[in-house]
Design a protein around this motif. Structure first.
Motif, PDB file in Angstrom:
ATOM      1  N   SER A 278      11.912   1.477   7.548  1.00 41.71           N
ATOM      2  CA  SER A 278      11.220   1.530   6.318  1.00 41.71           C
ATOM      3  C   SER A 278      10.330   0.537   6.156  1.00 41.71           C
ATOM      4  O   SER A 278      10.299  -0.715   6.631  1.00 41.71           O
ATOM      5  N   LEU A 279       9.009   0.840   5.494  1.00 42.09           N
ATOM      6  CA  LEU A 279       7.967  -0.056   5.058  1.00 42.09           C
ATOM      7  C   LEU A 279       8.056  -0.413   3.714  1.00 42.09           C
ATOM      8  O   LEU A 279       8.448   0.260   2.862  1.00 42.09           O
ATOM      9  N   GLY A 280       7.562  -1.578   3.435  1.00 46.45           N
ATOM     10  CA  GLY A 280       7.252  -1.941   2.082  1.00 46.45           C
ATOM     11  C   GLY A 280       8.638  -2.897   1.496  1.00 46.45           C
ATOM     12  O   GLY A 280       8.935  -2.848   0.424  1.00 46.45           O
ATOM     13  N   LYS A 281       9.478  -3.186   2.321  1.00 49.77           N
ATOM     14  CA  LYS A 281      10.786  -3.765   2.055  1.00 49.77           C
ATOM     15  C   LYS A 281      10.611  -5.256   1.815  1.00 49.77           C
ATOM     16  O   LYS A 281      11.387  -6.027   0.806  1.00 49.77           O
ATOM     17  N   TYR A 282       9.803  -5.920   2.512  1.00 53.58           N
ATOM     18  CA  TYR A 282       9.659  -7.310   2.454  1.00 53.58           C
ATOM     19  C   TYR A 282       8.129  -7.770   2.031  1.00 53.58           C
ATOM     20  O   TYR A 282       7.217  -7.047   2.256  1.00 53.58           O
ATOM     21  N   GLN A 283       8.035  -8.981   1.283  1.00 52.86           N
ATOM     22  CA  GLN A 283       6.685  -9.608   0.834  1.00 52.86           C
ATOM     23  C   GLN A 283       6.037  -9.806   2.232  1.00 52.86           C
ATOM     24  O   GLN A 283       6.621 -10.189   3.241  1.00 52.86           O
ATOM     25  N   VAL A 307       7.960   8.903   8.847  1.00 54.60           N
ATOM     26  CA  VAL A 307       7.299   7.727   8.400  1.00 54.60           C
ATOM     27  C   VAL A 307       7.779   7.597   6.813  1.00 54.60           C
ATOM     28  O   VAL A 307       7.904   8.201   6.141  1.00 54.60           O
ATOM     29  N   LYS A 308       8.671   6.198   6.685  1.00 53.54           N
ATOM     30  CA  LYS A 308       9.370   6.178   5.503  1.00 53.54           C
ATOM     31  C   LYS A 308       9.071   4.738   4.666  1.00 53.54           C
ATOM     32  O   LYS A 308       8.586   3.886   5.401  1.00 53.54           O
ATOM     33  N   ALA A 309       8.867   4.834   3.582  1.00 51.88           N
ATOM     34  CA  ALA A 309       8.465   3.540   2.729  1.00 51.88           C
ATOM     35  C   ALA A 309       9.142   3.516   1.468  1.00 51.88           C
ATOM     36  O   ALA A 309       9.346   4.551   0.825  1.00 51.88           O
ATOM     37  N   TRP A 310       9.427   2.353   1.048  1.00 46.12           N
ATOM     38  CA  TRP A 310      10.245   2.027  -0.246  1.00 46.12           C
ATOM     39  C   TRP A 310       9.102   2.347  -1.602  1.00 46.12           C
ATOM     40  O   TRP A 310       7.894   1.923  -1.342  1.00 46.12           O
ATOM     41  N   PRO A 311       9.610   3.028  -2.493  1.00 49.80           N
ATOM     42  CA  PRO A 311       9.085   2.882  -3.831  1.00 49.80           C
ATOM     43  C   PRO A 311       9.317   1.334  -4.467  1.00 49.80           C
ATOM     44  O   PRO A 311      10.179   0.984  -4.156  1.00 49.80           O
ATOM     45  N   ASP A 312       8.527   1.056  -5.372  1.00 51.95           N
ATOM     46  CA  ASP A 312       8.709   0.077  -6.230  1.00 51.95           C
ATOM     47  C   ASP A 312       9.244  -1.361  -5.694  1.00 51.95           C
ATOM     48  O   ASP A 312      10.056  -2.009  -6.043  1.00 51.95           O
ATOM     49  N   ARG A 313       8.490  -1.481  -4.337  1.00 50.03           N
ATOM     50  CA  ARG A 313       8.895  -2.965  -3.787  1.00 50.03           C
ATOM     51  C   ARG A 313       7.286  -3.630  -3.596  1.00 50.03           C
ATOM     52  O   ARG A 313       6.779  -3.952  -4.143  1.00 50.03           O
ATOM     53  N   TYR A 314       7.123  -3.663  -2.010  1.00 50.04           N
ATOM     54  CA  TYR A 314       5.967  -4.718  -1.547  1.00 50.04           C
ATOM     55  C   TYR A 314       5.099  -3.743  -1.109  1.00 50.04           C
ATOM     56  O   TYR A 314       5.034  -2.558  -0.681  1.00 50.04           O
ATOM     57  N   ALA A 315       3.920  -4.566  -0.854  1.00 49.31           N
ATOM     58  CA  ALA A 315       2.869  -3.796   0.093  1.00 49.31           C
ATOM     59  C   ALA A 315       3.201  -3.686   1.497  1.00 49.31           C
ATOM     60  O   ALA A 315       3.838  -4.654   1.783  1.00 49.31           O
ATOM     61  N   GLY A 316       2.389  -3.012   2.262  1.00 48.18           N
ATOM     62  CA  GLY A 316       2.389  -2.806   3.411  1.00 48.18           C
ATOM     63  C   GLY A 316       1.371  -1.667   3.855  1.00 48.18           C
ATOM     64  O   GLY A 316       0.588  -1.206   3.109  1.00 48.18           O
ATOM     65  N   ALA A 317       1.388  -1.631   5.310  1.00 44.43           N
ATOM     66  CA  ALA A 317       0.483  -0.439   5.804  1.00 44.43           C
ATOM     67  C   ALA A 317       0.718   0.249   7.256  1.00 44.43           C
ATOM     68  O   ALA A 317       1.513  -0.661   7.757  1.00 44.43           O
ATOM     69  N   ALA A 318       0.505   1.496   7.127  1.00 44.50           N
ATOM     70  CA  ALA A 318       0.817   1.970   8.691  1.00 44.50           C
ATOM     71  C   ALA A 318      -0.497   2.837   8.806  1.00 44.50           C
ATOM     72  O   ALA A 318      -0.922   3.678   8.102  1.00 44.50           O
ATOM     73  N   SER A 319      -0.926   2.772  10.101  1.00 49.41           N
ATOM     74  CA  SER A 319      -2.222   3.528  10.370  1.00 49.41           C
ATOM     75  C   SER A 319      -2.240   4.150  11.889  1.00 49.41           C
ATOM     76  O   SER A 319      -1.531   3.306  12.657  1.00 49.41           O
ATOM     77  N   ASP A 320      -3.123   4.971  12.398  1.00 51.72           N
ATOM     78  CA  ASP A 320      -3.071   5.514  13.744  1.00 51.72           C
ATOM     79  C   ASP A 320      -1.989   5.657  14.371  1.00 51.72           C
ATOM     80  O   ASP A 320      -1.569   5.145  15.347  1.00 51.72           O
TER      81      ASP A 320
END
Length: 422
Positions: A278-283, A307-320
């Motif tokens: 998961s993405l967006g878990k950490y600052q 591809v999984k990311a948290w709602p209501d947490r921190y910014a992040g990015a995944a590409s390519d």
């Protein structure tokens, strides 16, 4: 005036020190891959290479005697007390050991080789693992773990104490020990090794560059919790090929700071499939970028390509990111982008701050156990950009399969079953 000037200089030095302390450390990038254009599948003794066996330092191959000290003494001889090419040998037999540090850098010419022919067993008392992991390899430039042997984490007794660190928001969760933990290293080959029943992850790669994981067989029951096959973070240039993973969690998981990964000819299942996040878990998360996954098969997995990311947490990015030439058999959730991870249906939390773009699914075929075969749920705040879905053929018995697209407008093409999102 001179005093005032000195005070200003001191303040500037202090400010720069504070800024440096707050900047996250970037993993070191090694020079050229020392294994490039070499046949790493073939193990050949280097000229004059000596072999140091753990048996020479009092190890007993009976599966009962604690061989930890013997292993560490042999490692000291190989890594820190030798000058010419030397390898560590774990011969046939059963060897019981507790948590160990195989620390570098070594005094011998790179790479250092650990040849595992035997069956290495972890002690079962989890209180002995104060270091957090079982076999820890740190600060190496050139490391080979080969030999066809087995690492048995004997994790069954510890699984009942396993915590779901994925959902722990405060970062205090204590994960179970990984079997092979490789950190702060470059030019690493792990090849032809078996790992069974780890307490936590089978293989954990972090802050590394130029890593090759080949012909591994990683096995644990489908019910074993948090036993990811290969887990990668903060690493650059990781090549995985011809691996077989049957475990209780993700076959392969990649989180923040992972770049330039190529996965080829993976056989996955049972397990939770292949996950980015998961993405967006950490600052202050580092971006995930440049992931290539092809020629893989997933059999009986909970998820497929995710591809999984948290709602209501921190910014992040995944590409390519690209998934191509994938065969699925009875996969429950074949193709997923989930930016509402672990949020109930009809998620009411604030949208994910993770930006996802340029994700490609091509030539995915087989069977699913769910009618929803393509499920793309993106952040309402950013949406997913540059998603393509081409040549998908996923069957759900005689019933039709469907697609769902939320906050994204993929480009569809070729043969499509399920049909494109409305």
């Amino acid at each position: 005036m001179a005093i005032a000037k000195s005070a200003v200089i001191l303040i500037l030095f202090f400010a720069l020190a504070c800024i440096e302390a707050t900047v996250p450390k970037v993993p070191r990038i090694a020079g050229p891959d020392m294994f490039r254009n070499k046949n790493v599948a073939k193990d050949v003794l280097l000229p004059g290479e000596k072999i140091v066996s753990v048996m020479d330092f009092g190890a007993k191959a009976d599966g009962k005697f604690d061989c930890t000290q013997a292993f560490m003494s042999a490692w000291q001889k190989v890594c820190h007390q030798s000058t010419g090419p030397t390898r560590l040998l774990i011969p046939p037999g059963r060897f019981l050991v507790s948590s160990m540090f195989f620390s570098g850098p070594c005094s011998i010419p790179s790479p250092v080789t650990i040849q595992v022919q035997g069956y290495v067993m972890a002690t079962t008392d989890i209180s002995e693992y104060e270091n957090g992991d079982w076999l820890i390899f740190e600060k190496h430039n050139g490391l080979k773990i080969i030999g066809g042997g087995t690492f048995d984490g004997q994790g069954k007794k510890s699984w009942e104490y396993s915590q779901n660190c994925e959902s722990a928001a405060d970062g205090t969760c204590a994960r179970n020990p990984s079997s092979l933990f490789v950190s702060d290293s470059s030019n690493v080959v792990i090849q032809g090794i078996r790992s069974v029943n780890p307490k936590g992850f089978h293989v954990f790669i972090t802050k590394c560059t130029n890593v090759r994981l080949r012909k591994l067989k990683l096995l644990a029951p489908a019910t074993s919790p948090n036993t990811d096959g290969i887990h990668v973070s903060h690493s650059n240039i990781v090549l995985m090929s011809k691996n077989t993973i049957a475990t209780g969690d993700d076959c392969i998981s990649m989180i923040q700071g992972v770049k330039n990964v190529f996965i080829n000819r993976l056989k996955c299942g049972p397990g939770h499939g292949i996950s980015i996040g998961s993405l967006g878990k950490y600052q202050d998360e580092d971006e995930v970028r440049g992931i290539r996954i092809k020629n893989c098969s997933l059999i009986g997995t909970t998820n497929g390509l995710r591809v999984k990311a948290w709602p209501d947490r921190y910014a992040g990015a995944a590409s390519d990111i690209s998934f191509s030439d994938i065969i699925m058999e009875k996969v429950k959730n074949p193709i997923i982008i989930d930016q509402e991870y672990e949020c109930d249906p009809g998620c009411k939390k604030k949208p994910s701050l993770v930006k996802i773009k340029n994700v490609h699914f091509q030539n995915v075929r087989g069977t699913t156990t769910s009618p929803l075969a393509v499920d793309l749920r993106c952040s309402k705040l950013f949406g997913c950009q540059g998603v393509t879905v081409r040549d998908i053929d996923l069957k759900f018995g005689d019933a039709p399969t469907t697609s769902r697209c939320v906050n994204t407008h993929p480009i569809f093409g070729g043969l499509l079953m399920p049909p494109p999102c409305a």
